[in-house]
Design a protein around this motif. Sequence first.
Motif: not given
Length: 82
Positions: A27-48
């Motif tokens: 992001x402009x000052x620090x990293x950002x997370x797009x909430x439309x793409x964040x699944x907390x790694x559900x489907x990939x891993x057990x934990x974010x």
Amino acid sequence: MALKITEECINCDVCEPECPNQAISQGEFYYEINPNRCTECVGHFNEPQCQQVCPVECIPVDIIETKEQLLEKYHQLQKTKS
């Protein structure tokens, strides 16, 4: 439960490559997370994965979603990859 990176982020660059959904970007000052793409790694891993590697623990839950909602979001993201 979409996650959020707080202003405590030190821009260490370790979270972005860990995200399987490409939800993290600089992001402009620090990293950002797009909430439309964040699944907390559900489907990939057990934990974010971003939370696992963050050295300053600046990635709390921002939007509460059920595991079913996160899994549905994961499936929708997989469809758009095809």
